[in-house]
Motif scaffolding. Structure first.
Motif, mmCIF file in Angstrom:
data_model
loop_
_atom_site.group_PDB
_atom_site.id
_atom_site.type_symbol
_atom_site.label_atom_id
_atom_site.label_comp_id
_atom_site.label_asym_id
_atom_site.label_seq_id
_atom_site.Cartn_x
_atom_site.Cartn_y
_atom_site.Cartn_z
ATOM 1 N N MET A 18 -30.533 -11.572 -28.806
ATOM 2 C CA MET A 18 -29.323 -10.876 -29.825
ATOM 3 C C MET A 18 -29.507 -11.860 -30.879
ATOM 4 N N VAL A 19 -30.005 -11.337 -31.793
ATOM 5 C CA VAL A 19 -30.237 -11.913 -33.044
ATOM 6 C C VAL A 19 -28.753 -11.594 -33.850
ATOM 7 N N GLY A 20 -27.520 -13.026 -33.859
ATOM 8 C CA GLY A 20 -26.889 -12.533 -35.006
ATOM 9 C C GLY A 20 -26.262 -13.484 -35.842
ATOM 10 N N PRO A 46 -16.061 -16.516 -35.287
ATOM 11 C CA PRO A 46 -16.423 -14.889 -35.211
ATOM 12 C C PRO A 46 -17.831 -15.162 -35.731
ATOM 13 N N GLY A 47 -18.303 -13.755 -34.923
ATOM 14 C CA GLY A 47 -19.691 -13.520 -35.659
ATOM 15 C C GLY A 47 -19.938 -12.664 -34.443
ATOM 16 N N GLY A 48 -21.584 -11.644 -34.271
ATOM 17 C CA GLY A 48 -21.534 -10.457 -33.793
ATOM 18 C C GLY A 48 -23.081 -10.452 -34.131
ATOM 19 N N ALA A 49 -23.565 -9.314 -33.588
ATOM 20 C CA ALA A 49 -25.014 -8.900 -33.823
ATOM 21 C C ALA A 49 -25.651 -8.684 -34.574
ATOM 22 N N MET A 50 -26.774 -8.268 -35.758
ATOM 23 C CA MET A 50 -26.953 -7.756 -36.377
ATOM 24 C C MET A 50 -27.279 -7.015 -36.517
ATOM 25 N N GLU A 51 -27.188 -5.802 -37.480
ATOM 26 C CA GLU A 51 -27.367 -4.141 -37.043
ATOM 27 C C GLU A 51 -29.093 -3.928 -37.796
ATOM 28 N N PRO A 52 -29.508 -2.857 -37.478
ATOM 29 C CA PRO A 52 -30.542 -2.320 -38.032
ATOM 30 C C PRO A 52 -30.520 -2.484 -39.473
ATOM 31 N N GLY A 53 -31.429 -2.853 -40.324
ATOM 32 C CA GLY A 53 -31.336 -2.316 -42.199
ATOM 33 C C GLY A 53 -30.041 -3.495 -42.195
ATOM 34 N N GLU A 54 -29.838 -4.624 -42.141
ATOM 35 C CA GLU A 54 -28.680 -5.655 -42.606
ATOM 36 C C GLU A 54 -29.455 -7.516 -42.480
ATOM 37 N N VAL A 80 -29.886 -22.355 -37.441
ATOM 38 C CA VAL A 80 -30.448 -21.470 -36.616
ATOM 39 C C VAL A 80 -30.194 -22.119 -34.960
ATOM 40 N N LEU A 81 -29.511 -21.652 -34.449
ATOM 41 C CA LEU A 81 -29.630 -22.081 -32.995
ATOM 42 C C LEU A 81 -30.065 -21.294 -32.306
ATOM 43 N N SER A 82 -30.701 -20.935 -30.561
ATOM 44 C CA SER A 82 -31.180 -20.749 -30.087
ATOM 45 C C SER A 82 -31.635 -20.968 -28.762
ATOM 46 N N GLY A 83 -32.208 -20.701 -27.474
ATOM 47 C CA GLY A 83 -32.694 -21.914 -26.505
ATOM 48 C C GLY A 83 -31.694 -21.120 -25.476
ATOM 49 N N ASN A 98 -28.616 -15.445 -26.890
ATOM 50 C CA ASN A 98 -28.664 -15.361 -28.686
ATOM 51 C C ASN A 98 -29.537 -16.191 -29.490
ATOM 52 N N VAL A 99 -29.772 -16.210 -30.354
ATOM 53 C CA VAL A 99 -29.644 -15.994 -31.458
ATOM 54 C C VAL A 99 -29.111 -16.015 -32.645
#
Length: 149
Positions: A18-20, A46-54, A80-83, A98-99
């Motif tokens: 999930m990219v956000g 605060p934060g969340g997932a990217m929607e298509p086209g954003e 950017v944090l991931s893993g 999460n990415v």
């Protein structure tokens, strides 16, 4: 129906990437804004997932507004944090890796207001944080060296 809900109908609770975005909002006292989550009862960023086209910046701005009632024209990209540290299993069973594109701002407009994902919003001194969810803890540990182990 939101993009992630559509995907979940196809794959069930299996792990997704999930990219956000997440936004670290600080005030003049250098306190950080946290959201008490309605689903887990712990505090998060605060934060969340990217929607298509954003763009990822649009995701950050949208999530900030939706979850806090605040807006900012001064979002500064931190990294950017991931893993495996950003694996999360929601209380209802959905799993994600999460990415997270992390932004910071100390200039916001608007009035604090929660949405259905949050019970409360509050600024905390970085050395006196409440019980955080693991994702928020990992984000803050990555960008605030004073956060204790």
């Amino acid at each position: 129906m939101a993009y992630m809900e559509e995907i979940r109908e196809l794959v069930g609770t299996r792990p997704l990437i999930m990219v956000g975005s997440a936004v670290l909002v600080t005030n003049e006292q250098h306190e950080i804004l946290l959201q008490l989550r309605s689903d887990t009862g712990d505090w998060g960023v605060p934060g969340g997932a990217m929607e298509p086209g954003e763009t990822i910046e649009e995701t950050a701005a949208r999530e900030l507004l939706e979850e806090t009632g605040l807006s900012s024209r001064n979002l500064r990209f931190l990294g950017v944090l991931s893993g495996k540290e950003f694996y999360y299993r929601y209380p209802h069973g959905d799993e994600v890796y999460n990415v997270i594109h992390v932004f910071q701002t100390d200039r916001v407009q608007g009035e604090l207001q929660t949405d259905d994902e949050g019970i409360a919003l509050k600024y905390f001194p970085i050395d006196r944080l409440p019980k955080l969810n693991m994702t928020a803890e990992n984000i803050l540990r990555s960008f605030f060296v004073t956060l204790t182990e």
